[in-house]
Design a protein around this motif. Structure first.
Motif, PDB file in Angstrom:
ATOM      1  N   VAL A  88      11.879  69.480  -2.879  1.00 56.25           N
ATOM      2  CA  VAL A  88      13.031  68.912  -2.170  1.00 56.25           C
ATOM      3  C   VAL A  88      13.820  68.039  -3.140  1.00 56.25           C
ATOM      4  CG1 VAL A  88      13.801  67.569  -0.177  1.00 56.25           C
ATOM      5  CG2 VAL A  88      11.671  68.896  -0.045  1.00 56.25           C
ATOM      6  N   PRO A  89      14.954  68.543  -3.663  1.00 52.67           N
ATOM      7  CA  PRO A  89      15.735  67.755  -4.621  1.00 52.67           C
ATOM      8  C   PRO A  89      16.485  66.620  -3.930  1.00 52.67           C
ATOM      9  CG  PRO A  89      16.311  70.111  -4.675  1.00 52.67           C
ATOM     10  CD  PRO A  89      15.516  69.869  -3.441  1.00 52.67           C
ATOM     11  N   THR A  90      16.662  65.520  -4.648  1.00 50.74           N
ATOM     12  CA  THR A  90      17.562  64.478  -4.153  1.00 50.74           C
ATOM     13  C   THR A  90      19.015  64.888  -4.354  1.00 50.74           C
ATOM     14  OG1 THR A  90      17.479  63.326  -6.290  1.00 50.74           O
ATOM     15  CG2 THR A  90      15.858  62.674  -4.623  1.00 50.74           C
ATOM     16  N   ALA A  91      19.282  65.719  -5.344  1.00 52.46           N
ATOM     17  CA  ALA A  91      20.621  66.253  -5.614  1.00 52.46           C
ATOM     18  C   ALA A  91      20.462  67.404  -6.599  1.00 52.46           C
ATOM     19  CB  ALA A  91      21.555  65.176  -6.181  1.00 52.46           C
ATOM     20  N   ILE A  92      21.504  68.224  -6.714  1.00 50.47           N
ATOM     21  CA  ILE A  92      21.481  69.386  -7.593  1.00 50.47           C
ATOM     22  C   ILE A  92      22.405  69.148  -8.780  1.00 50.47           C
ATOM     23  CG2 ILE A  92      21.970  71.853  -7.781  1.00 50.47           C
ATOM     24  CD1 ILE A  92      19.600  71.258  -6.028  1.00 50.47           C
ATOM     25  N   ASN A  93      21.888  69.378  -9.980  1.00 50.22           N
ATOM     26  CA  ASN A  93      22.710  69.303 -11.188  1.00 50.22           C
ATOM     27  C   ASN A  93      23.288  70.687 -11.494  1.00 50.22           C
ATOM     28  OD1 ASN A  93      23.708  68.598 -13.878  1.00 50.22           O
ATOM     29  ND2 ASN A  93      21.935  69.726 -14.613  1.00 50.22           N
ATOM     30  N   ILE A 110      17.974  71.776 -12.995  1.00 50.94           N
ATOM     31  CA  ILE A 110      18.620  71.934 -11.691  1.00 50.94           C
ATOM     32  C   ILE A 110      18.296  70.776 -10.754  1.00 50.94           C
ATOM     33  CG2 ILE A 110      18.713  73.392  -9.627  1.00 50.94           C
ATOM     34  CD1 ILE A 110      18.245  75.793 -11.387  1.00 50.94           C
ATOM     35  N   ALA A 111      17.034  70.435 -10.666  1.00 52.43           N
ATOM     36  CA  ALA A 111      16.607  69.343  -9.781  1.00 52.43           C
ATOM     37  C   ALA A 111      15.764  68.363 -10.592  1.00 52.43           C
ATOM     38  CB  ALA A 111      15.824  69.885  -8.597  1.00 52.43           C
ATOM     39  N   PRO A 112      16.409  67.514 -11.384  1.00 53.89           N
ATOM     40  CA  PRO A 112      15.642  66.607 -12.243  1.00 53.89           C
ATOM     41  C   PRO A 112      14.834  65.577 -11.459  1.00 53.89           C
ATOM     42  CG  PRO A 112      17.933  66.790 -12.953  1.00 53.89           C
ATOM     43  CD  PRO A 112      17.855  67.393 -11.604  1.00 53.89           C
ATOM     44  N   CYS A 113      15.305  65.237 -10.255  1.00 56.59           N
ATOM     45  CA  CYS A 113      14.598  64.289  -9.400  1.00 56.59           C
ATOM     46  C   CYS A 113      14.330  64.974  -8.064  1.00 56.59           C
ATOM     47  CB  CYS A 113      15.424  63.027  -9.169  1.00 56.59           C
ATOM     48  SG  CYS A 113      15.942  62.165 -10.668  1.00 56.59           S
ATOM     49  N   CYS A 114      13.082  65.102  -7.686  1.00 57.10           N
ATOM     50  CA  CYS A 114      12.770  65.739  -6.408  1.00 57.10           C
ATOM     51  C   CYS A 114      11.380  65.312  -5.948  1.00 57.10           C
ATOM     52  CB  CYS A 114      12.882  67.258  -6.499  1.00 57.10           C
ATOM     53  SG  CYS A 114      11.914  68.027  -7.804  1.00 57.10           S
ATOM     54  N   THR A 158      14.612  54.455 -12.378  1.00 50.58           N
ATOM     55  CA  THR A 158      16.045  54.732 -12.239  1.00 50.58           C
ATOM     56  C   THR A 158      16.388  56.213 -12.299  1.00 50.58           C
ATOM     57  OG1 THR A 158      16.373  54.457 -14.634  1.00 50.58           O
ATOM     58  CG2 THR A 158      16.653  52.501 -13.236  1.00 50.58           C
ATOM     59  N   GLY A 159      15.394  57.073 -12.440  1.00 50.35           N
ATOM     60  CA  GLY A 159      15.663  58.506 -12.513  1.00 50.35           C
ATOM     61  C   GLY A 159      14.733  59.199 -13.490  1.00 50.35           C
ATOM     62  N   THR A 160      15.155  60.345 -13.952  1.00 52.45           N
ATOM     63  CA  THR A 160      14.359  61.165 -14.863  1.00 52.45           C
ATOM     64  C   THR A 160      14.900  61.077 -16.285  1.00 52.45           C
ATOM     65  OG1 THR A 160      13.633  62.745 -13.185  1.00 52.45           O
ATOM     66  CG2 THR A 160      13.749  63.552 -15.428  1.00 52.45           C
ATOM     67  N   VAL A 161      13.997  60.945 -17.251  1.00 54.93           N
ATOM     68  CA  VAL A 161      14.364  60.932 -18.668  1.00 54.93           C
ATOM     69  C   VAL A 161      13.760  62.175 -19.313  1.00 54.93           C
ATOM     70  CG1 VAL A 161      14.133  59.736 -20.874  1.00 54.93           C
ATOM     71  CG2 VAL A 161      14.540  58.423 -18.772  1.00 54.93           C
ATOM     72  N   ILE A 162      14.615  62.927 -20.026  1.00 54.97           N
ATOM     73  CA  ILE A 162      14.202  64.184 -20.632  1.00 54.97           C
ATOM     74  C   ILE A 162      14.533  64.163 -22.118  1.00 54.97           C
ATOM     75  CG2 ILE A 162      14.376  66.702 -20.535  1.00 54.97           C
ATOM     76  CD1 ILE A 162      15.695  66.300 -17.733  1.00 54.97           C
ATOM     77  N   SER A 163      13.588  64.597 -22.933  1.00 53.00           N
ATOM     78  CA  SER A 163      13.816  64.777 -24.367  1.00 53.00           C
ATOM     79  C   SER A 163      13.531  66.222 -24.724  1.00 53.00           C
ATOM     80  CB  SER A 163      12.915  63.852 -25.196  1.00 53.00           C
ATOM     81  OG  SER A 163      13.254  62.498 -24.982  1.00 53.00           O
ATOM     82  N   HIS A 179      19.335  61.031 -19.395  1.00 52.82           N
ATOM     83  CA  HIS A 179      18.889  60.267 -18.235  1.00 52.82           C
ATOM     84  C   HIS A 179      19.626  60.829 -17.034  1.00 52.82           C
ATOM     85  CE1 HIS A 179      19.064  57.074 -15.166  1.00 52.82           C
ATOM     86  NE2 HIS A 179      17.850  56.763 -15.599  1.00 52.82           N
ATOM     87  N   VAL A 180      18.889  61.234 -16.002  1.00 50.05           N
ATOM     88  CA  VAL A 180      19.489  61.809 -14.805  1.00 50.05           C
ATOM     89  C   VAL A 180      19.046  60.977 -13.609  1.00 50.05           C
ATOM     90  CG1 VAL A 180      19.939  63.926 -13.530  1.00 50.05           C
ATOM     91  CG2 VAL A 180      19.195  64.059 -15.911  1.00 50.05           C
ATOM     92  N   ASP A 181      20.025  60.399 -12.868  1.00 49.70           N
ATOM     93  CA  ASP A 181      19.670  59.563 -11.724  1.00 49.70           C
ATOM     94  C   ASP A 181      19.485  60.426 -10.477  1.00 49.70           C
ATOM     95  OD1 ASP A 181      22.140  60.102 -10.557  1.00 49.70           O
ATOM     96  OD2 ASP A 181      23.015  58.172 -11.085  1.00 49.70           O
ATOM     97  N   PRO A 182      19.005  59.850  -9.363  1.00 46.12           N
ATOM     98  CA  PRO A 182      18.729  60.653  -8.163  1.00 46.12           C
ATOM     99  C   PRO A 182      19.935  61.374  -7.577  1.00 46.12           C
ATOM    100  CG  PRO A 182      17.531  58.583  -8.058  1.00 46.12           C
ATOM    101  CD  PRO A 182      18.449  58.480  -9.235  1.00 46.12           C
ATOM    102  N   SER A 183      21.151  60.966  -7.937  1.00 45.45           N
ATOM    103  CA  SER A 183      22.345  61.670  -7.459  1.00 45.45           C
ATOM    104  C   SER A 183      22.738  62.804  -8.394  1.00 45.45           C
ATOM    105  CB  SER A 183      23.513  60.690  -7.310  1.00 45.45           C
ATOM    106  OG  SER A 183      23.951  60.228  -8.589  1.00 45.45           O
TER     107      SER A 183
END
Length: 270
Positions: A88-93, A110-114, A158-163, A179-183
Motif C-alpha cells: 500500500v503506497p503512500t503515494a506514487i512516483n 514507484i512506491a518508495p514509501c509504503c 522523513t521518508g526513504t533514502v536510496i543510494s 530522498h523521497v518523502d511520503p508524498s
C-alpha cells in the motif's frame, strides 16, 4: 533479466521476454527460509491493464494497493510457498531515472514509501511493516553495459533514502542519491560517503553509503550467490540510526558460462 533461458534464447536471435516470466519470492528468518523463482512460458501468463498472472500466482492493482497472490513451490527443497502480500503506497512516483549515458537502462522507484502486509499459509508466517517497490527496465541486456552496481534503501523518519552506484563498461560510472518523502516528492541529495564492506563467501565486493560519523555494519547476508548478494545493514543516515536493505550485483560474474550453468538449479522452468 537474470534468466539463463532468456540469455540462451537471445544468443540465437531476438527473443520474446514474455516467454520468460517468473515471480521471485524469498523468505528469510528463523521460522522460514524459502526461495522460489520458477520460470514460465507465454502460455502460462495472462496480462490485463491492472492484473498480471504468472502460472498459479498473480499481481493485481486496484488503484490503492498491489495485491500479490503467491502459489509457488520452493527450491531446492520442493515445499509449498502459498500466501498473500499487499503493498500500500503512500503515494506514487512517476519519475524514471536513466542509469547509463545512452539512456538504454531506466529505474523507477514507484512506491518508495509504503506499508506491506504478509500473510502466508505455507509456511505459517505473518508480518506487517515498512516496504518499498521499484522497477528496472531497458533496451539492452544489463551485462552489456554494466560491470556491477551497489544499491541500498533505508526508511527514515522523513521518508526513504536510496543510494545507487553503477560501474559502466564505457567508464561512465554514476552515483544516484535520493530522498523521497511520503508524498513521493523526489529530491536528489549529495551522495553519502562510501564504506567498503567485507566480501561475501562468493567473494562479491560490497560497499555502502552512509553518514561518516558511525560505522556501517553487516547485520546479516540474506542472499549469497555467485553474482549477487542481498544484505541487511545497520548504518546512520541523515543523523538517524536505520536498518538498510542492500544489494551488490556483479554482471561480470553473471555472464560467466559456469554461473549460467548453475542458475537453473535456483530457477527451474516449467
Amino acid at each position: 533479466m537474470f534468466s539463463p533461458y532468456y540469455a540462451w534464447a537471445r544468443r540465437r536471435g531476438p527473443a520474446d521476454p514474455e516467454h520468460h516470466c517468473a515471480l521471485n519470492v524469498a523468505l528469510y528468518g528463523e521460522r522460514a527460509r524459502r526461495w522460489a523463482m520458477t520460470e514460465r512460458g507465454r502460455g502460462a501468463i495472462a496480462r490485463e491493464p491492472a492484473r498480471f498472472e504468472i502460472g498459479p500466482s498473480s499481481l493485481a492493482w486496484n488503484g490503492r494497493e498491489l495485491a500479490i497472490e503467491i502459489n509457488e513451490v520452493s527450491v531446492p527443497w520442493p515445499l509449498p510457498l502459498r500466501g498473500k502480500v499487499r503493498v500500500v503506497p503512500t503515494a506514487i512516483n512517476q519519475v524514471a531515472l536513466t542509469l547509463d549515458a545512452e539512456g538504454r537502462h531506466r529505474w523507477q522507484p514507484i512506491a518508495p514509501c509504503c506499508r506491506v502486509s504478509v500473510d502466508f499459509d505455507h509456511p505459517d508466517l505473518h508480518w506487517r511493516g515498512d516496504g518499498y517497490f521499484d522497477i528496472n527496465h531497458g533496451d539492452a541486456p544489463l551485462e552489456r553495459d554494466f560491470q556491477s552496481w551497489q544499491w541500498s534503501r533505508a526508511a527514515t523518519r522523513t521518508g526513504t533514502v536510496i543510494s545507487y552506484d553503477t560501474v559502466a563498461r564505457d567508464g561512465a560510472d554514476a552515483t544516484i542519491a535520493l530522498h523521497v518523502d511520503p508524498s513521493a516528492q523526489l529530491d536528489c541529495i549529495a551522495p553519502f560517503a562510501a564504506t567498503p564492506l567485507r566480501k561475501t563467501r562468493w567473494r562479491i565486493d560490497r560497499s555502502a553509503r552512509a553518514d561518516t560519523d558511525a560505522p556501517v555494519r553487516v547485520v546479516s547476508t540474506l542472499e549469497d550467490a555467485p553474482f549477487y548478494a542481498r544484505s541487511h545493514l545497520a548504518a546512520r543516515i541523515l543523523g538517524e540510526d536505520v536498518a538498510v536493505m542492500h544489494e551488490s550485483l556483479s554482471l561480470d560474474r553473471f555472464q560467466r558460462p559456469i554461473v549460467q550453468a548453475m542458475l537453473p538449479f535456483r530457477m527451474p522452468r516449467w
